[in-house]
Motif scaffolding. Structure first.
Motif, short mmCIF file in Angstrom:
data_model
loop_
_atom_site.label_atom_id
_atom_site.label_comp_id
_atom_site.label_asym_id
_atom_site.label_seq_id
_atom_site.Cartn_x
_atom_site.Cartn_y
_atom_site.Cartn_z
N LYS A 17 0.83 -1.21 0.00
CA LYS A 17 0.00 0.00 0.00
C LYS A 17 0.86 1.26 0.00
O LYS A 17 0.49 2.27 -0.58
N ALA A 52 1.60 1.98 -3.61
CA ALA A 52 0.47 1.85 -4.53
C ALA A 52 0.33 3.04 -5.46
O ALA A 52 -0.03 2.88 -6.62
N ASN A 53 0.61 4.24 -5.01
CA ASN A 53 0.45 5.44 -5.83
C ASN A 53 1.82 5.89 -6.33
O ASN A 53 2.72 6.10 -5.52
N ASP A 90 2.67 8.74 -7.37
CA ASP A 90 2.92 10.15 -7.06
C ASP A 90 3.52 10.37 -5.68
O ASP A 90 4.09 11.42 -5.41
N HIS A 91 3.38 9.40 -4.78
CA HIS A 91 3.94 9.55 -3.44
C HIS A 91 4.16 8.17 -2.80
O HIS A 91 3.60 7.18 -3.25
N PRO A 133 1.68 10.63 3.22
CA PRO A 133 2.35 10.53 1.92
C PRO A 133 3.50 11.54 1.80
O PRO A 133 3.40 12.67 2.27
N LYS A 163 6.86 12.68 -1.13
CA LYS A 163 7.50 12.46 -2.43
C LYS A 163 8.84 11.77 -2.22
O LYS A 163 9.26 10.95 -3.02
N ALA A 171 9.32 8.71 -4.62
CA ALA A 171 8.15 8.34 -5.43
C ALA A 171 8.56 8.24 -6.90
O ALA A 171 9.41 8.99 -7.38
N THR A 209 7.03 8.98 -9.79
CA THR A 209 6.77 10.15 -10.63
C THR A 209 7.78 11.26 -10.35
O THR A 209 8.29 11.89 -11.27
#
Length: 166
Positions: A73, A76-77, A79-80, A89, A91, A121, A123
């Motif tokens: 988890k 999972a994203n 972006d962070h 969250p 970066k 992260a 991104t």
């Protein structure tokens, strides 16, 4: 009577140590955690005064940490990255870890993460990579000037047989 003075002294010492710990600007804790920390500090000081705790038993008392989120988890994203310490969250985790007094290696060890667990992260990392390539970082100066010189240089001419005889 000597036991009471040691008891009082250890309590005072534990209180002073807790106050000093709370005065540290990098210490971030909630008010609910302070009594538990004071009790832990008192028991540690008392065991040192009594001499009951040996280095072997201290090493055996390794605290097990449970992450605020799972490793899956937290990544999972793109972006962070979600911190396993507080569930927020970020970066990049390096600054967050340093405020908590940890290195990335200690963070990975504490939460049983793989050695390749990212600290940045995806991104954010990609945007930094693109910016660095755009401004020419990572290239040697000779590589850039050779590429420019190769494009400006005319192709060598072929020698004729009569030129070779001379």
């Amino acid at each position: 009577m000597p036991d009471e003075s040691y008891q009082t002294d250890s309590l005072e010492l534990a209180t002073e140590l807790t106050i000093a710990w709370l005065r540290n600007p990098s210490t971030r804790t909630s008010a609910e955690d302070v009594p538990a920390f004071l009790m832990q500090m008192h028991s540690s000081v008392q065991s040192l005064v009594d001499g009951s705790q040996t280095p072997e038993t201290a090493a055996e008392e390794v605290q097990e940490y449970v992450g605020a989120v799972t490793a899956r988890k937290s990544l999972a994203n793109p972006d962070h990255i979600i911190s396993m310490i507080d569930g927020k969250p970020y970066k990049t985790l390096r600054g967050h870890l340093s405020t908590n007094g940890m290195t990335p290696a200690e963070y990975r060890e504490r939460y049983n993460l793989k050695a390749d667990y990212p600290m940045v992260a995806a991104t954010y990392s990609e945007s930094r990579r693109a910016m660095a390539k755009k401004i020419g970082l990572g290239r040697k100066p000779a590589q850039t000037s050779a590429a420019k010189a190769g494009a400006a240089k005319p192709a060598p001419r072929k020698r004729k047989a009569e030129d070779a005889v001379e």
